[in-house]
Each structure stands twice: as C-alpha cells, then as structure tokens.
Write a protein that holds these residues in place. Structure first.
Motif, PDB file in Angstrom:
ATOM      1  N   SER A 194       1.469  13.646  29.104  1.00  0.00           N
ATOM      2  CA  SER A 194       2.244  14.384  30.100  1.00  0.00           C
ATOM      3  C   SER A 194       1.398  15.501  30.691  1.00  0.00           C
ATOM      4  CB  SER A 194       3.512  14.991  29.468  1.00  0.00           C
ATOM      5  OG  SER A 194       3.182  15.911  28.439  1.00  0.00           O
ATOM      6  N   LEU A 195       1.743  15.856  31.908  1.00  0.00           N
ATOM      7  CA  LEU A 195       1.157  17.019  32.570  1.00  0.00           C
ATOM      8  C   LEU A 195       2.318  17.873  33.051  1.00  0.00           C
ATOM      9  CD1 LEU A 195      -1.896  17.217  34.891  1.00  0.00           C
ATOM     10  CD2 LEU A 195       0.254  18.253  35.647  1.00  0.00           C
ATOM     11  N   GLU A 196       2.281  19.158  32.681  1.00  0.00           N
ATOM     12  CA  GLU A 196       3.405  20.048  32.942  1.00  0.00           C
ATOM     13  C   GLU A 196       3.032  21.159  33.908  1.00  0.00           C
ATOM     14  OE1 GLU A 196       3.120  18.306  28.924  1.00  0.00           O
ATOM     15  OE2 GLU A 196       2.098  20.142  29.562  1.00  0.00           O
ATOM     16  N   VAL A 197       3.972  21.515  34.759  1.00  0.00           N
ATOM     17  CA  VAL A 197       3.821  22.655  35.671  1.00  0.00           C
ATOM     18  C   VAL A 197       4.849  23.706  35.268  1.00  0.00           C
ATOM     19  CG1 VAL A 197       3.937  23.442  38.070  1.00  0.00           C
ATOM     20  CG2 VAL A 197       3.047  21.157  37.557  1.00  0.00           C
ATOM     21  N   TRP A 198       4.367  24.937  35.080  1.00  0.00           N
ATOM     22  CA  TRP A 198       5.221  26.029  34.616  1.00  0.00           C
ATOM     23  C   TRP A 198       5.300  27.132  35.667  1.00  0.00           C
ATOM     24  CZ3 TRP A 198       7.253  25.272  29.678  1.00  0.00           C
ATOM     25  CH2 TRP A 198       6.622  24.274  28.907  1.00  0.00           C
ATOM     26  N   GLN A 199       6.490  27.692  35.827  1.00  0.00           N
ATOM     27  CA  GLN A 199       6.679  28.854  36.675  1.00  0.00           C
ATOM     28  C   GLN A 199       7.642  29.817  35.984  1.00  0.00           C
ATOM     29  OE1 GLN A 199       7.417  26.492  40.569  1.00  0.00           O
ATOM     30  NE2 GLN A 199       6.578  28.438  41.272  1.00  0.00           N
ATOM     31  N   ASP A 200       7.269  31.087  35.959  1.00  0.00           N
ATOM     32  CA  ASP A 200       8.100  32.116  35.324  1.00  0.00           C
ATOM     33  C   ASP A 200       8.460  31.743  33.891  1.00  0.00           C
ATOM     34  OD1 ASP A 200       8.129  33.567  37.749  1.00  0.00           O
ATOM     35  OD2 ASP A 200       9.798  32.343  38.483  1.00  0.00           O
ATOM     36  N   GLY A 201       7.516  31.130  33.189  1.00  0.00           N
ATOM     37  CA  GLY A 201       7.725  30.780  31.795  1.00  0.00           C
ATOM     38  C   GLY A 201       8.603  29.570  31.544  1.00  0.00           C
ATOM     39  N   ALA A 202       9.020  28.888  32.612  1.00  0.00           N
ATOM     40  CA  ALA A 202       9.907  27.728  32.467  1.00  0.00           C
ATOM     41  C   ALA A 202       9.235  26.476  33.011  1.00  0.00           C
ATOM     42  CB  ALA A 202      11.225  27.976  33.192  1.00  0.00           C
ATOM     43  N   LEU A 203       9.627  25.344  32.491  1.00  0.00           N
ATOM     44  CA  LEU A 203       9.087  24.059  32.944  1.00  0.00           C
ATOM     45  C   LEU A 203       9.648  23.750  34.327  1.00  0.00           C
ATOM     46  CD1 LEU A 203       7.306  21.674  32.016  1.00  0.00           C
ATOM     47  CD2 LEU A 203       9.366  20.626  31.053  1.00  0.00           C
ATOM     48  N   ALA A 204       8.768  23.729  35.323  1.00  0.00           N
ATOM     49  CA  ALA A 204       9.191  23.559  36.718  1.00  0.00           C
ATOM     50  C   ALA A 204       9.052  22.132  37.206  1.00  0.00           C
ATOM     51  CB  ALA A 204       8.380  24.484  37.620  1.00  0.00           C
ATOM     52  N   GLY A 205       8.157  21.378  36.615  1.00  0.00           N
ATOM     53  CA  GLY A 205       7.927  20.010  37.043  1.00  0.00           C
ATOM     54  C   GLY A 205       6.934  19.335  36.123  1.00  0.00           C
ATOM     55  N   GLY A 206       6.787  18.039  36.283  1.00  0.00           N
ATOM     56  CA  GLY A 206       5.837  17.338  35.436  1.00  0.00           C
ATOM     57  C   GLY A 206       5.829  15.849  35.688  1.00  0.00           C
ATOM     58  N   VAL A 207       4.928  15.180  35.015  1.00  0.00           N
ATOM     59  CA  VAL A 207       4.763  13.738  35.151  1.00  0.00           C
ATOM     60  C   VAL A 207       4.283  13.205  33.803  1.00  0.00           C
ATOM     61  CG1 VAL A 207       2.394  14.038  36.016  1.00  0.00           C
ATOM     62  CG2 VAL A 207       3.608  11.905  36.475  1.00  0.00           C
ATOM     63  N   TYR A 208       4.655  11.961  33.479  1.00  0.00           N
ATOM     64  CA  TYR A 208       4.132  11.360  32.251  1.00  0.00           C
ATOM     65  C   TYR A 208       3.790   9.903  32.518  1.00  0.00           C
ATOM     66  CZ  TYR A 208       8.304   8.577  31.060  1.00  0.00           C
ATOM     67  OH  TYR A 208       9.312   7.647  31.060  1.00  0.00           O
ATOM     68  N   GLY A 209       2.950   9.359  31.665  1.00  0.00           N
ATOM     69  CA  GLY A 209       2.558   7.972  31.823  1.00  0.00           C
ATOM     70  C   GLY A 209       1.739   7.497  30.643  1.00  0.00           C
ATOM     71  N   LEU A 210       1.252   6.265  30.741  1.00  0.00           N
ATOM     72  CA  LEU A 210       0.488   5.634  29.670  1.00  0.00           C
ATOM     73  C   LEU A 210      -0.945   5.393  30.126  1.00  0.00           C
ATOM     74  CD1 LEU A 210       3.031   2.830  28.629  1.00  0.00           C
ATOM     75  CD2 LEU A 210       2.994   5.217  27.916  1.00  0.00           C
ATOM     76  N   SER A 211      -1.875   5.554  29.199  1.00  0.00           N
ATOM     77  CA  SER A 211      -3.274   5.264  29.516  1.00  0.00           C
ATOM     78  C   SER A 211      -3.728   4.062  28.704  1.00  0.00           C
ATOM     79  CB  SER A 211      -4.168   6.469  29.223  1.00  0.00           C
ATOM     80  OG  SER A 211      -4.125   6.819  27.852  1.00  0.00           O
ATOM     81  N   LEU A 212      -4.417   3.143  29.378  1.00  0.00           N
ATOM     82  CA  LEU A 212      -4.987   1.982  28.712  1.00  0.00           C
ATOM     83  C   LEU A 212      -6.297   1.647  29.403  1.00  0.00           C
ATOM     84  CD1 LEU A 212      -2.865  -1.069  29.921  1.00  0.00           C
ATOM     85  CD2 LEU A 212      -1.989   1.235  30.127  1.00  0.00           C
ATOM     86  N   GLY A 213      -7.385   1.744  28.665  1.00  0.00           N
ATOM     87  CA  GLY A 213      -8.696   1.613  29.289  1.00  0.00           C
ATOM     88  C   GLY A 213      -8.859   2.679  30.346  1.00  0.00           C
ATOM     89  N   ALA A 214      -9.236   2.251  31.543  1.00  0.00           N
ATOM     90  CA  ALA A 214      -9.383   3.187  32.655  1.00  0.00           C
ATOM     91  C   ALA A 214      -8.221   3.078  33.632  1.00  0.00           C
ATOM     92  CB  ALA A 214     -10.706   2.937  33.378  1.00  0.00           C
ATOM     93  N   ALA A 215      -7.085   2.604  33.131  1.00  0.00           N
ATOM     94  CA  ALA A 215      -5.866   2.546  33.938  1.00  0.00           C
ATOM     95  C   ALA A 215      -4.880   3.586  33.442  1.00  0.00           C
ATOM     96  CB  ALA A 215      -5.231   1.162  33.853  1.00  0.00           C
ATOM     97  N   PHE A 216      -4.250   4.285  34.376  1.00  0.00           N
ATOM     98  CA  PHE A 216      -3.167   5.197  34.022  1.00  0.00           C
ATOM     99  C   PHE A 216      -1.913   4.696  34.720  1.00  0.00           C
ATOM    100  CE2 PHE A 216      -0.403   8.887  34.290  1.00  0.00           C
ATOM    101  CZ  PHE A 216      -0.484   9.393  32.996  1.00  0.00           C
TER     102      PHE A 216
END
Length: 212
Positions: A102-124
């Motif tokens: 996951s990659l998270e974006v924070w604003q004012d100490g709170a989770l504002a947005g994000g994305v998650y996924g799977l990695s396999l080899g050089a594919a995300f």
C-alpha cells in the motif's frame, strides 16, 4: 467452491486473471479475464496543472506499507464494492508475505487517500484506491508511478479503465497484448520496497517532467 488462498490468488494473477465479488457481503468470488485490460504505461502518466500544483504543496506526507489494512478497508468502504471478506483476508495474508503493498497519503495526521495492489516479478497489479481529500488518490497514483519506475517495474495493471484513470493516462489493450506484457514482466525482478521515498512531491514532478 475452492477456498481463496494467497497461493491461488497469485497463481491467478500470473495467469492474467483476478478475483472479484458481486458485493461486500457476498461470501463467494468469481474470476475475471477481461477481453480489454486497463494499464497505465509507466512512461505515460499524465500530470495536469492542478495535480502539479497539488504535488508541490507541503501539506501532505506519503508512506509505504504503513497502514495496509486501513487502506484496504477504506477502499472497501463504499456503497458498491467487489472487496468481500475472503478477498480482504487473502490480501492481508499477501501483505504479510510481502506480495501486497500500500501507499498512503496523509494530511493533518489523518489518512487522506491511498492505493494498494500486488507485485509479481516486474508487474504491479493495482487493486483499488480511495480519496478522502481533494486529489488525494491522484497524488497517491503519481507517487506510486514514480516508485514503480524507480524500482524497475515494467507493467502497471489497473484492470479496467475508468474516466478518472483515463484522465491520468490509462489505456485499454487487448488480452493478447496484456498476456505478452505480463509474460515479459514475470521474467524480471522488481522490489516495491527498495526505492527510498522522495523528499517531496516536487521531486516526483521533476522526474516525470524529465521523462516526458
């Protein structure tokens, strides 16, 4: 129905298919093999003027793999979702194994947005994203694409092209071309956790400008 397991999910993704549910409370999943697959070319991510301004701002921070379950839950917390409990639990196990991120974006100490996924080899394989603040998911994607480029990924799969993703550079390719790109990506190694996070969004923006 065969139980969903991390091994089965990764086998599916390596074959070019992925699981979905009809709704959050549905106990079953089905496998999807789209005739037209959505990808974001890693050299084709579009940064609009408004997103560039947002990236330059100093009012947010970005982390990686810090709040995976929170991002997953936020992505599922909507009226219509394909993330049911078997998928949620399997993704948590894959994260523990180092195969889901996951990659998270924070604003004012709170989770504002994000994305998650799977990695396999050089594919995300991007699974889902969410936004609680203006452009937070776009910021997350910009930082994610920067990370994938630095880490040596060659394929960013987004499954389906939406209007939102199309505005950021997503395109549709046919199943045969996707399978060829996936096959090539699986012969390579890339480490999602390896690149150090940029010092600021301006660094992300500069790298994108240099490769345009």
């Amino acid at each position: 129905m065969t139980a969903l397991t991390p091994e089965l999910v990764m086998k599916g993704y390596r074959s070019g298919i992925f699981p979905m549910a009809e709704r959050r409370d549905d106990p079953e999943v089905f496998w999807v093999d789209p005739r037209r697959r959505g990808i974001i070319p890693l050299d084709g991510f579009r940064i609009s003027r408004s997103l560039a301004r947002r990236l330059r701002r100093q009012d947010y921070s970005v982390t990686v793999n810090t709040a995976f379950e929170d991002v997953l839950e936020a992505c599922a917390d909507r009226t219509e979702t394909w993330i049911n409990d078997p998928i949620r639990q399997t993704c948590i196990e894959l994260h523990a194994r180092g195969e889901a991120h996951s990659l998270e974006v924070w604003q004012d100490g709170a989770l504002a947005g994000g994305v998650y996924g799977l990695s396999l080899g050089a594919a995300f394989c991007g699974e889902s994203m969410f936004s609680r603040r203006t452009d937070a998911s776009k910021v997350a994607l910009a930082w994610l694409v920067d990370r994938l480029n630095l880490a040596g990924f060659t394929l960013f799969d987004v499954q389906f092209v939406t209007t939102h993703l199309e505005s950021l550079g997503a395109v549709e390719i046919d199943r045969r071309k996707y399978q060829a790109l996936l096959k090539e990506a699986l012969t390579r190694d890339a480490d999602f956790t390896a690149p150090a996070l940029p010092a600021c969004g301006q660094e992300v923006l500069q790298r994108r400008t240099q490769t345009s």
